[in-house]
Design a protein around this motif. Structure first.
Motif, PDB file in Angstrom:
ATOM      1  N   GLN A  72      30.066  49.583  33.430  1.00 46.07           N
ATOM      2  CA  GLN A  72      31.115  49.383  32.430  1.00 46.07           C
ATOM      3  C   GLN A  72      31.658  50.705  31.883  1.00 46.07           C
ATOM      4  O   GLN A  72      32.686  50.724  31.204  1.00 46.07           O
ATOM      5  CB  GLN A  72      30.591  48.512  31.289  1.00 46.07           C
ATOM      6  CG  GLN A  72      30.290  47.104  31.731  1.00 46.07           C
ATOM      7  CD  GLN A  72      29.542  46.306  30.683  1.00 46.07           C
ATOM      8  OE1 GLN A  72      29.268  46.795  29.592  1.00 46.07           O
ATOM      9  NE2 GLN A  72      29.208  45.085  31.030  1.00 46.07           N
ATOM     10  N   GLU A  75      35.788  51.546  35.406  1.00 48.31           N
ATOM     11  CA  GLU A  75      36.759  50.448  35.335  1.00 48.31           C
ATOM     12  C   GLU A  75      36.220  49.227  36.081  1.00 48.31           C
ATOM     13  O   GLU A  75      35.939  49.297  37.272  1.00 48.31           O
ATOM     14  CB  GLU A  75      38.090  50.891  35.936  1.00 48.31           C
ATOM     15  CG  GLU A  75      39.190  49.866  35.813  1.00 48.31           C
ATOM     16  CD  GLU A  75      39.593  49.584  34.364  1.00 48.31           C
ATOM     17  OE1 GLU A  75      40.048  48.463  34.085  1.00 48.31           O
ATOM     18  OE2 GLU A  75      39.460  50.491  33.518  1.00 48.31           O
ATOM     19  N   PRO A  77      37.114  45.559  37.467  1.00 52.62           N
ATOM     20  CA  PRO A  77      38.310  44.747  37.748  1.00 52.62           C
ATOM     21  C   PRO A  77      38.406  43.556  36.789  1.00 52.62           C
ATOM     22  O   PRO A  77      37.385  42.949  36.431  1.00 52.62           O
ATOM     23  CB  PRO A  77      38.087  44.271  39.187  1.00 52.62           C
ATOM     24  CG  PRO A  77      37.130  45.259  39.777  1.00 52.62           C
ATOM     25  CD  PRO A  77      36.259  45.714  38.641  1.00 52.62           C
ATOM     26  N   ALA A  78      39.608  43.237  36.369  1.00 53.84           N
ATOM     27  CA  ALA A  78      39.833  42.183  35.373  1.00 53.84           C
ATOM     28  C   ALA A  78      39.198  40.856  35.779  1.00 53.84           C
ATOM     29  O   ALA A  78      38.653  40.141  34.938  1.00 53.84           O
ATOM     30  CB  ALA A  78      41.328  42.004  35.128  1.00 53.84           C
ATOM     31  N   VAL A  79      39.235  40.533  37.045  1.00 59.20           N
ATOM     32  CA  VAL A  79      38.700  39.255  37.509  1.00 59.20           C
ATOM     33  C   VAL A  79      37.176  39.180  37.342  1.00 59.20           C
ATOM     34  O   VAL A  79      36.610  38.106  37.197  1.00 59.20           O
ATOM     35  CB  VAL A  79      39.134  38.975  38.972  1.00 59.20           C
ATOM     36  CG1 VAL A  79      38.431  39.913  39.939  1.00 59.20           C
ATOM     37  CG2 VAL A  79      38.901  37.525  39.350  1.00 59.20           C
ATOM     38  N   ARG A  81      35.443  40.855  34.844  1.00 57.98           N
ATOM     39  CA  ARG A  81      35.033  41.140  33.466  1.00 57.98           C
ATOM     40  C   ARG A  81      34.311  39.983  32.779  1.00 57.98           C
ATOM     41  O   ARG A  81      33.371  40.223  32.024  1.00 57.98           O
ATOM     42  CB  ARG A  81      36.231  41.587  32.635  1.00 57.98           C
ATOM     43  CG  ARG A  81      36.655  42.984  32.991  1.00 57.98           C
ATOM     44  CD  ARG A  81      37.794  43.462  32.141  1.00 57.98           C
ATOM     45  NE  ARG A  81      38.324  44.690  32.733  1.00 57.98           N
ATOM     46  CZ  ARG A  81      39.557  45.071  32.662  1.00 57.98           C
ATOM     47  NH1 ARG A  81      40.427  44.357  31.980  1.00 57.98           N
ATOM     48  NH2 ARG A  81      39.952  46.187  33.243  1.00 57.98           N
ATOM     49  N   SER A  86      32.928  44.369  30.009  1.00 56.90           N
ATOM     50  CA  SER A  86      33.928  45.429  30.133  1.00 56.90           C
ATOM     51  C   SER A  86      33.645  46.638  29.251  1.00 56.90           C
ATOM     52  O   SER A  86      34.260  47.680  29.429  1.00 56.90           O
ATOM     53  CB  SER A  86      35.314  44.871  29.777  1.00 56.90           C
ATOM     54  OG  SER A  86      35.320  44.412  28.444  1.00 56.90           O
ATOM     55  N   THR A  87      32.720  46.522  28.310  1.00 54.53           N
ATOM     56  CA  THR A  87      32.487  47.598  27.357  1.00 54.53           C
ATOM     57  C   THR A  87      31.013  47.982  27.347  1.00 54.53           C
ATOM     58  O   THR A  87      30.155  47.145  27.079  1.00 54.53           O
ATOM     59  CB  THR A  87      32.901  47.152  25.935  1.00 54.53           C
ATOM     60  OG1 THR A  87      34.241  46.684  25.983  1.00 54.53           O
ATOM     61  CG2 THR A  87      32.795  48.296  24.957  1.00 54.53           C
TER      62      THR A  87
END
Length: 116
Positions: A72, A75, A77-79, A81, A86-87
């Motif tokens: 994390q 980056e 990928p959004a899919v 997360r 993500s953090t």
């Protein structure tokens, strides 16, 4: 561990995670979720390798949880997360270890009872 029992444990772990989120606010569900996430990985490890020793499953589950947390820092990928987060949050590392340790203890006790 029998696979059916292990699969049932995985379902109960997910239910526990959802239940904690429904019943509490604040840091309790977040950190309980971290520990349960690692316990779920531990359970999946048992499904893939049913004869794995508890200490190995604990290292695998904690190691994978830590690897995902450190990923994390880059980056995600959004899919992915929703699954991987993500953090980066350093306290999560402790709670992953707590989850792996708890799963190790429960697995060891259960294994000893089944092999008597």
């Amino acid at each position: 561990m029998p696979r059916l029992l292990t699969a049932l444990a995985a379902v109960l772990i997910v239910a526990a995670g959802l239940g904690v989120r429904l019943l509490w606010d604040g840091p309790v569900p977040k950190y309980a979720g971290d520990a349960l996430y690692t316990v779920l990985i531990y359970t999946f490890t048992l499904l893939v390798a049913p004869r794995v020793r508890p200490w190995v499953a604990a290292l695998v589950s904690a190691g994978l949880s830590w690897a995902i947390e450190f990923a994390q820092l880059g980056e995600i990928p959004a899919v992915l997360r929703p699954l991987l987060g993500s953090t980066f949050n350093p306290p999560d590392l402790l709670w992953y270890a707590v989850g792996a340790g708890a799963a190790w203890v429960v697995h060891t006790v259960a294994r000893d009872r089944f092999t008597r």
